[in-house]
Design a protein around this motif. Structure first.
Motif, PDB file in Angstrom:
ATOM      1  N   HIS A   1       0.841  -1.200   0.000  1.00 32.36           N
ATOM      2  CA  HIS A   1       0.000   0.000   0.000  1.00 32.36           C
ATOM      3  C   HIS A   1       0.878   1.253   0.000  1.00 32.36           C
ATOM      4  CE1 HIS A   1      -3.489   2.404   2.070  1.00 32.36           C
ATOM      5  NE2 HIS A   1      -3.134   2.908   0.899  1.00 32.36           N
ATOM      6  N   ALA A   2       1.919   1.246   0.851  1.00 28.36           N
ATOM      7  CA  ALA A   2       2.830   2.397   0.900  1.00 28.36           C
ATOM      8  C   ALA A   2       3.524   2.606  -0.445  1.00 28.36           C
ATOM      9  CB  ALA A   2       3.863   2.188   2.006  1.00 28.36           C
ATOM     10  N   TYR A   3       3.919   1.494  -1.082  1.00 32.45           N
ATOM     11  CA  TYR A   3       4.557   1.578  -2.397  1.00 32.45           C
ATOM     12  C   TYR A   3       3.586   2.192  -3.411  1.00 32.45           C
ATOM     13  CZ  TYR A   3       6.019  -0.075  -7.009  1.00 32.45           C
ATOM     14  OH  TYR A   3       6.341  -0.152  -8.338  1.00 32.45           O
ATOM     15  N   VAL A   4       2.331   1.773  -3.357  1.00 37.57           N
ATOM     16  CA  VAL A   4       1.308   2.270  -4.275  1.00 37.57           C
ATOM     17  C   VAL A   4       1.126   3.774  -4.109  1.00 37.57           C
ATOM     18  CG1 VAL A   4      -1.191   2.262  -4.663  1.00 37.57           C
ATOM     19  CG2 VAL A   4       0.055   0.103  -4.589  1.00 37.57           C
ATOM     20  N   VAL A   5       1.107   4.244  -2.861  1.00 37.79           N
ATOM     21  CA  VAL A   5       0.945   5.681  -2.596  1.00 37.79           C
ATOM     22  C   VAL A   5       2.125   6.463  -3.167  1.00 37.79           C
ATOM     23  CG1 VAL A   5       0.813   7.425  -0.784  1.00 37.79           C
ATOM     24  CG2 VAL A   5      -0.515   5.306  -0.577  1.00 37.79           C
ATOM     25  N   ARG A   6       3.330   5.925  -2.968  1.00 35.77           N
ATOM     26  CA  ARG A   6       4.527   6.607  -3.488  1.00 35.77           C
ATOM     27  C   ARG A   6       4.486   6.713  -5.007  1.00 35.77           C
ATOM     28  NH1 ARG A   6       7.286   3.264   0.176  1.00 35.77           N
ATOM     29  NH2 ARG A   6       8.074   1.980  -1.555  1.00 35.77           N
ATOM     30  N   CYS A   7       3.946   5.696  -5.651  1.00 35.05           N
ATOM     31  CA  CYS A   7       3.873   5.689  -7.115  1.00 35.05           C
ATOM     32  C   CYS A   7       2.685   6.489  -7.637  1.00 35.05           C
ATOM     33  CB  CYS A   7       3.772   4.255  -7.637  1.00 35.05           C
ATOM     34  SG  CYS A   7       5.222   3.245  -7.306  1.00 35.05           S
ATOM     35  N   GLY A   8       1.820   6.952  -6.748  1.00 35.85           N
ATOM     36  CA  GLY A   8       0.650   7.711  -7.168  1.00 35.85           C
ATOM     37  C   GLY A   8      -0.441   6.859  -7.783  1.00 35.85           C
ATOM     38  N   MET A   9      -0.437   5.546  -7.492  1.00 32.13           N
ATOM     39  CA  MET A   9      -1.430   4.654  -8.083  1.00 32.13           C
ATOM     40  C   MET A   9      -2.572   4.339  -7.118  1.00 32.13           C
ATOM     41  SD  MET A   9       1.002   1.983 -10.173  1.00 32.13           S
ATOM     42  CE  MET A   9      -0.379   1.212 -11.005  1.00 32.13           C
ATOM     43  N   ASP A  10      -2.598   5.008  -5.969  1.00 35.70           N
ATOM     44  CA  ASP A  10      -3.625   4.705  -4.969  1.00 35.70           C
ATOM     45  C   ASP A  10      -5.014   5.165  -5.411  1.00 35.70           C
ATOM     46  OD1 ASP A  10      -2.291   7.186  -4.696  1.00 35.70           O
ATOM     47  OD2 ASP A  10      -3.352   7.561  -2.825  1.00 35.70           O
ATOM     48  N   ILE A  11      -5.089   6.013  -6.441  1.00 38.08           N
ATOM     49  CA  ILE A  11      -6.404   6.444  -6.920  1.00 38.08           C
ATOM     50  C   ILE A  11      -6.813   5.696  -8.191  1.00 38.08           C
ATOM     51  CG2 ILE A  11      -6.264   8.742  -5.887  1.00 38.08           C
ATOM     52  CD1 ILE A  11      -5.501   9.835  -8.642  1.00 38.08           C
ATOM     53  N   ASP A  12      -5.998   4.711  -8.597  1.00 38.85           N
ATOM     54  CA  ASP A  12      -6.380   3.869  -9.727  1.00 38.85           C
ATOM     55  C   ASP A  12      -7.521   2.959  -9.284  1.00 38.85           C
ATOM     56  OD1 ASP A  12      -5.445   2.541 -12.481  1.00 38.85           O
ATOM     57  OD2 ASP A  12      -5.921   0.947 -11.059  1.00 38.85           O
ATOM     58  N   MET A  13      -8.564   2.842 -10.093  1.00 35.00           N
ATOM     59  CA  MET A  13      -9.756   2.098  -9.706  1.00 35.00           C
ATOM     60  C   MET A  13      -9.449   0.620  -9.449  1.00 35.00           C
ATOM     61  SD  MET A  13     -12.026   4.390  -9.523  1.00 35.00           S
ATOM     62  CE  MET A  13     -13.460   3.355  -9.281  1.00 35.00           C
ATOM     63  N   CYS A  14      -8.665  -0.003 -10.330  1.00 35.69           N
ATOM     64  CA  CYS A  14      -8.341  -1.418 -10.171  1.00 35.69           C
ATOM     65  C   CYS A  14      -7.537  -1.648  -8.894  1.00 35.69           C
ATOM     66  CB  CYS A  14      -7.575  -1.919 -11.394  1.00 35.69           C
ATOM     67  SG  CYS A  14      -7.024  -3.635 -11.278  1.00 35.69           S
ATOM     68  N   VAL A  15      -6.521  -0.818  -8.690  1.00 35.10           N
ATOM     69  CA  VAL A  15      -5.667  -0.946  -7.511  1.00 35.10           C
ATOM     70  C   VAL A  15      -6.462  -0.657  -6.242  1.00 35.10           C
ATOM     71  CG1 VAL A  15      -3.645  -0.016  -6.320  1.00 35.10           C
ATOM     72  CG2 VAL A  15      -3.575  -0.389  -8.797  1.00 35.10           C
ATOM     73  N   GLY A  16      -7.253   0.419  -6.270  1.00 41.85           N
ATOM     74  CA  GLY A  16      -8.013   0.807  -5.088  1.00 41.85           C
ATOM     75  C   GLY A  16      -9.005  -0.253  -4.652  1.00 41.85           C
ATOM     76  N   ASN A  17      -9.716  -0.840  -5.595  1.00 41.74           N
ATOM     77  CA  ASN A  17     -10.684  -1.882  -5.246  1.00 41.74           C
ATOM     78  C   ASN A  17      -9.990  -3.118  -4.674  1.00 41.74           C
ATOM     79  OD1 ASN A  17     -13.155  -0.595  -5.990  1.00 41.74           O
ATOM     80  ND2 ASN A  17     -12.669  -0.933  -8.139  1.00 41.74           N
ATOM     81  N   SER A  18      -8.860  -3.492  -5.266  1.00 44.61           N
ATOM     82  CA  SER A  18      -8.114  -4.656  -4.762  1.00 44.61           C
ATOM     83  C   SER A  18      -7.540  -4.377  -3.373  1.00 44.61           C
ATOM     84  CB  SER A  18      -6.981  -5.020  -5.728  1.00 44.61           C
ATOM     85  OG  SER A  18      -7.485  -5.343  -6.999  1.00 44.61           O
ATOM     86  N   LEU A  19      -7.053  -3.163  -3.161  1.00 40.15           N
ATOM     87  CA  LEU A  19      -6.510  -2.771  -1.865  1.00 40.15           C
ATOM     88  C   LEU A  19      -7.605  -2.800  -0.796  1.00 40.15           C
ATOM     89  CD1 LEU A  19      -4.293  -1.643  -0.040  1.00 40.15           C
ATOM     90  CD2 LEU A  19      -4.767   0.631  -0.983  1.00 40.15           C
ATOM     91  N   ALA A  20      -8.770  -2.260  -1.135  1.00 37.62           N
ATOM     92  CA  ALA A  20      -9.895  -2.260  -0.189  1.00 37.62           C
ATOM     93  C   ALA A  20     -10.311  -3.686   0.152  1.00 37.62           C
ATOM     94  CB  ALA A  20     -11.073  -1.487  -0.776  1.00 37.62           C
ATOM     95  N   HIS A  21     -10.329  -4.540  -0.859  1.00 40.32           N
ATOM     96  CA  HIS A  21     -10.665  -5.955  -0.622  1.00 40.32           C
ATOM     97  C   HIS A  21      -9.676  -6.582   0.354  1.00 40.32           C
ATOM     98  CE1 HIS A  21     -11.492 -10.199  -1.347  1.00 40.32           C
ATOM     99  NE2 HIS A  21     -10.214 -10.354  -1.646  1.00 40.32           N
TER     100      HIS A  21
END
Length: 649
Positions: free
Chosen positions: A199-219
């Motif tokens: 999750h921290a890596y995703v935030v650093r890459c700016g991908m935390d607002i990507d729909m696919c990534v966000g839904n998988s992260l929430a899951h």
């Protein structure tokens, strides 16, 4: 004289338009139209268009013909075309031909390797996929994504996470699809630490607002029990989609918040999003967990309106939901509406019959399946053995267990053995049941020993019960079930000093007994009752009705079973305590609230006690009403003074 072929209107504007129309036909699955004159001439003029034809092909015989046609045109020598041909063979499951093509490609590129690796993964051959992966001269992100996703889908979450870490060490950055697989593997491992790091890596890459990534992260967060964190991730996304709502609904269902899941369905519909199959599966499961029949019926109507009432997962959930709500007839109607033979649906129907004590129906369904040539799996046999154990079908159950192990070569899990122990224990074969536990090849758990302990109580073998209770407590010293059963056994023998000592031991270990709770649904609202509870707004009416009802059933021979009161008190106090058991309170409220002719359905979190069982049978007799009670392990259908369980529960 040979007639010229008439030109189609789509060709009158020239070759570029013809190519565009050809590609459109292939993309929409209209392969027959694409291969018809004059589009076939377009294919002759530009062999690279064969790639579109191969992707649209859905049958091996036709693919063989197209392969030969491409070879005739010389297109098969082109690497791009060959890659797409290889992809078509792999997608259709013809891996030998795909491998043969791979070997003949003179200058393979990464796409060639990725296609064959993907083919192996899709067809379940992870070993060959890994071997090919190791042989690759160069890999790209798609290669690593394929391996991570394949391992995750196969349940090899540790290996999947290892591949992801190796990918990062090589300096490659995963895309949104790879990250989605990684979060799913963290969820499967319940590895919140690794999940937070990714999750921290995703935030650093700016991908935390990507729909696919966000839904998988929430899951991942919700599956790990962190609902608030999962919902916070979803709220940060640019918009909420059906997938986002499905993630939340499934997460709340998984974490026992079925009411919250139903609220999210209302929110979803409120903003104009239509439920899909995934939504309906989760929501129907919520209704099953809550035994919310009215809401389940409403969802069923929405399922029909949405046109997904013939989808197997939805039908299976509906069968389960109606069964859990006490409506076996509705389960049978939903099941009979499907014309095919699906193993999971059939297993659900067998389970429903077993849950309602209809063991003979379950056996008949199983025989129909066998006659149709279907091969049962472990889930089917588990449902069948459960049905046999709850209907007293000892010989049939043992015969099916032998069929499972010897004829089909399936390895029984501890759950299968638990059904056999229950079957033997209920039949009075306690020594045989204990011997089975001690000799089975899988490790025993607390549940199987509790099953034997319960059978000891039923068979009144108190000496054996004392010994078995010690084994159960060893598995989980905080589990209240063995203490309660042991306390009840000692109370039955009027060993009040031992009962007091056991309860003192429970207090010292901070072991808390689960309170008995019964509930009934009325107009979408759930009314809950606890033994001795006086908090219901209509408590005065309930007490008055109960007093009248108990007087009526006494005239039919009812006598309070004082052995069901496990406290040392006077008989008069015991009778009052029995009268105010949660089931009787819930039934009295239902009688007061529901119109004549409507079946009464009560849900109970613990086993129905002997006294309540006798009393409810007589209530059904004096009122002429059908009363359905679900306890912790099964349904009881009371009608005309009899119970569907045949007093075997």
């Amino acid at each position: 004289m040979r007639m010229a072929r008439p030109a189609l209107k789509t060709l009158t504007t020239g070759p570029p338009e013809a190519k565009g129309e050809f590609i459109r036909l292939c993309s929409s699955g209209r392969l027959k139209d694409a291969l018809h004159h004059p589009f076939r001439d377009v294919l002759w003029s530009d062999p690279t268009l064969f790639a579109h034809v191969f992707r649209a092909c859905r049958a091996i015989p036709l693919l063989h013909q197209l392969h030969a046609f491409a070879a005739t045109c010389g297109a098969a020598a082109d690497r791009f075309t060959t890659n797409n041909l290889m992809l078509a063979y792999a997608d259709l499951g013809d891996l030998p031909t795909a491998c043969s093509l791979f070997e003949r490609i003179p200058s393979r590129n990464v796409m060639s390797w990725n296609i064959l690796i993907g083919g192996y993964i899709k067809n379940g051959d992870l070993g060959s996929a890994r071997k090919l992966f190791d042989e690759m001269p160069t890999r790209n992100v798609a290669t690593w994504n394929a391996m991570v996703a394949g391992l995750t889908n196969a349940g090899l979450d540790e290996d999947s996470l290892g591949f992801f870490l190796a990918m990062r060490r090589e300096g490659l950055h995963p895309d949104e699809f790879g990250l989605g697989s990684v979060f799913r593997c963290c969820a499967g491992l319940s590895d919140l630490v690794s999940g937070r790091q990714v999750h921290a890596y995703v935030v650093r890459c700016g991908m935390d607002i990507d729909m696919c990534v966000g839904n998988s992260l929430a899951h991942m967060y919700m599956w790990s029990g962190w609902l608030a964190e999962g919902e916070a991730v979803l709220k940060a996304l640019p918009s909420l989609t059906v997938v986002s709502f499905n993630t939340t609904i499934a997460g709340r269902t998984q974490n026992g918040d079925s009411e919250g899941a139903l609220e999210y369905l209302s929110m979803m519909r409120g903003i104009g999003l239509a439920a899909d199959v995934v939504t309906f599966v989760s929501i129907i499961t919520c209704c099953s967990d809550l035994a919310a029949l009215a809401q389940g019926q409403q969802v069923h109507a929405q399922v029909i309106k949405a046109g997904v009432d013939k989808v197997i997962p939805v039908i299976t959930c509906l069968v389960h939901m109606y069964s859990r709500c006490g409506c076996l007839g509705d389960s049978e109607r939903v099941y009979s509406g499907y014309c095919g033979l699906d193993l999971f649906l059939l297993s659900a129907m067998i389970s429903a019959c077993g849950f309602h004590g209809q063991g003979h129906k379950a056996v008949e369904l199983f025989k129909q399946m066998m006659n149709a040539g279907a091969r049962p799996n472990e889930v089917t046999f588990l449902a069948l053995l459960y049905a046999c154990s709850h209907s007293g079908l000892k010989d049939e159950g043992l015969e099916f267990f032998e069929l499972m192990t010897k004829t089909y070569g399936l390895q029984p899990s501890v759950k299968h053995y638990t059904c056999i122990v229950d079957l033997l224990g209920r039949s009075g074969c306690l020594d045989e049941a204990e011997a089975l536990i001690l000799s089975m090849p899988v490790r025993a758990d607390g549940v199987i020993w509790k099953t034997l302990l319960s059978a000891c109580k039923t068979q009144k073998n108190f000496d054996m019960a004392e010994q078995i209770a010690e084994r159960v407590i060893e598995f989980d010293p905080r589990d209240s079930a063995p203490y309660v059963l042991l306390s009840n056994i000692r109370a039955t023998s009027r060993r009040w000093g031992d009962v007091s000592e056991l309860r003192k031991n429970m207090r010292e270990k901070n072991v808390r007994k689960e309170p008995g709770v019964s509930w009934v649904e009325l107009k979408g609202q759930v009314h809950q009752f606890c033994t001795g509870d006086k908090s219901h707004p209509r408590q005065g009416e309930i007490d008055e009705y109960l007093e009248e009802m108990m007087a009526k059933i006494r005239q039919c021979g009812y006598a309070p079973d004082m052995s069901m009161v496990f406290h040392d008190m006077e008989d008069e106090e015991k009778e009052v305590s029995l009268t105010h058991h949660s089931k009787k309170l819930a039934i009295a409220f239902a009688f007061l609230s529901l119109p004549e002719g409507v079946p009464i359905r009560i849900m109970k979190n613990l086993r129905v006690c002997d006294d309540c069982h006798v009393a409810i049978k007589l209530m059904s007799q004096v009122t002429g009403r059908d009363i359905v009670v679900r306890d912790v392990s099964r349904f009881h259908h009371f009608r005309d003074g009899k119970c569907s369980c045949g007093d075997y529960w």
